[in-house]
Design a protein around this motif. Sequence first.
Motif, short mmCIF file in Angstrom:
data_model
loop_
_atom_site.label_atom_id
_atom_site.label_comp_id
_atom_site.label_asym_id
_atom_site.label_seq_id
_atom_site.Cartn_x
_atom_site.Cartn_y
_atom_site.Cartn_z
N ASP A 198 0.83 -1.21 0.00
CA ASP A 198 0.00 0.00 0.00
C ASP A 198 0.86 1.26 0.00
O ASP A 198 0.56 2.23 -0.70
N ALA A 199 1.93 1.24 0.79
CA ALA A 199 2.82 2.41 0.86
C ALA A 199 3.46 2.70 -0.49
O ALA A 199 3.60 3.86 -0.90
N HIS A 200 3.85 1.64 -1.21
CA HIS A 200 4.45 1.84 -2.53
C HIS A 200 3.43 2.35 -3.55
O HIS A 200 3.76 3.18 -4.41
N LEU A 201 2.20 1.86 -3.45
CA LEU A 201 1.18 2.31 -4.39
C LEU A 201 0.71 3.72 -4.08
O LEU A 201 0.19 4.42 -4.97
N GLU A 202 0.88 4.17 -2.86
CA GLU A 202 0.61 5.57 -2.52
C GLU A 202 1.71 6.47 -3.05
O GLU A 202 1.47 7.64 -3.37
N THR A 203 2.90 5.93 -3.14
CA THR A 203 4.07 6.72 -3.57
C THR A 203 4.25 6.71 -5.08
O THR A 203 4.62 7.71 -5.70
N PHE A 204 3.99 5.55 -5.70
CA PHE A 204 4.21 5.39 -7.15
C PHE A 204 2.88 5.04 -7.83
O PHE A 204 2.21 4.09 -7.42
N ALA A 205 2.55 5.78 -8.85
CA ALA A 205 1.27 5.55 -9.54
C ALA A 205 1.26 4.21 -10.25
O ALA A 205 0.21 3.59 -10.42
N ARG A 206 2.43 3.74 -10.64
CA ARG A 206 2.54 2.45 -11.33
C ARG A 206 3.77 1.71 -10.81
O ARG A 206 4.85 2.29 -10.72
N LEU A 207 3.59 0.45 -10.48
CA LEU A 207 4.71 -0.39 -10.08
C LEU A 207 5.00 -1.43 -11.16
O LEU A 207 4.07 -1.92 -11.82
N ILE A 208 6.25 -1.76 -11.32
CA ILE A 208 6.65 -2.93 -12.10
C ILE A 208 7.14 -3.96 -11.08
O ILE A 208 8.13 -3.73 -10.39
#
Length: 320
Positions: free
Chosen positions: A135-145
């Motif tokens: 969740d923290a990464h998706l709040e920070t980055f609009a798109r993850l690989i």
Amino acid sequence: MSYIYESLDTIKDLDAIESLSKKISKGEPLSRASIREIKRIIKITEESLSIDAPLYGVDPYVEAFFSAKNTAISPHAIEQDLESLLSGNLDDNKLLKDFCQSLQKYASTPEFKRTIRINRKSELKREASCCRYIDAHLETFARLIVVRIDLRLRIDPDKVNFISDLFIDMARYWRRLRRDLRESTKIPNPEGFIGSLEHGHYRGYHFHVMLFFDGAKHQKDVILARMIGEHWKNEITDGRGEYHNCNATDPAKYKYYGIGRVEHWDSEKIQNLKFAACYLAKTDYSLNALNDKGHRTFFRGTMPKEKDKRGRKRKKRLPI
């Protein structure tokens, strides 16, 4: 203790035993497929497992299965006429009922419940940690690989004690890899990672690793996974390492594995990503039995730093 290879069939058998034991211990209704599976695996002997998978007994559900089998079914029945005893309509089959009741009785003992409760409590903490991290990464980055890779070592026949030596080697190589994921210019640096060490007789010690890259900077997930895998193989382990690139599997299955490109708004894929991450949090009973010094076997990177919130506001993501 010598290293023993475990066949894929043995791994599947142990998984089937554990899965069915869980269902029976909880009193869940058994499907026809489950009953057919019981008829198959109940013929498996502890003697054969002690050769192919000497740590089979450390899994409490496998232990419960064989305790019930030894209590409810005589060796003569298994050797001579088990097929006929488990034939026809099994809804009221006495042998099957006795077996299930014996397993449920074993699973109701305080010792068994305590073992399961302690391990499940630890699992839930790790699962919650994985979900917060994603969740923290998706709040920070609009798109993850998202890259998923399995790392292992080839077995060295000259080792005297495969179990302890490989544990030490894997721990040392894992520290090197974590350092390079942060600092090396030879490989792309992820924004975060989740990793867990497991033990299996077929592959020995191996790491399941999930890496999170900023989708604004990276796109080719299969290539990213290959670069990390080759770095593990050639740079970190000096040729001793091997890897499996999970992202190189059928791309149509990415949706279900939660790997590849994950958008902040894609709730279904995020749910699958969390499910895949929680697999890394599960209890490995074999590893617990070998890890007598209590070394860490589950790892997670630091929480990402909050980005500058200036600019167009992102649509709020629904909670999962």
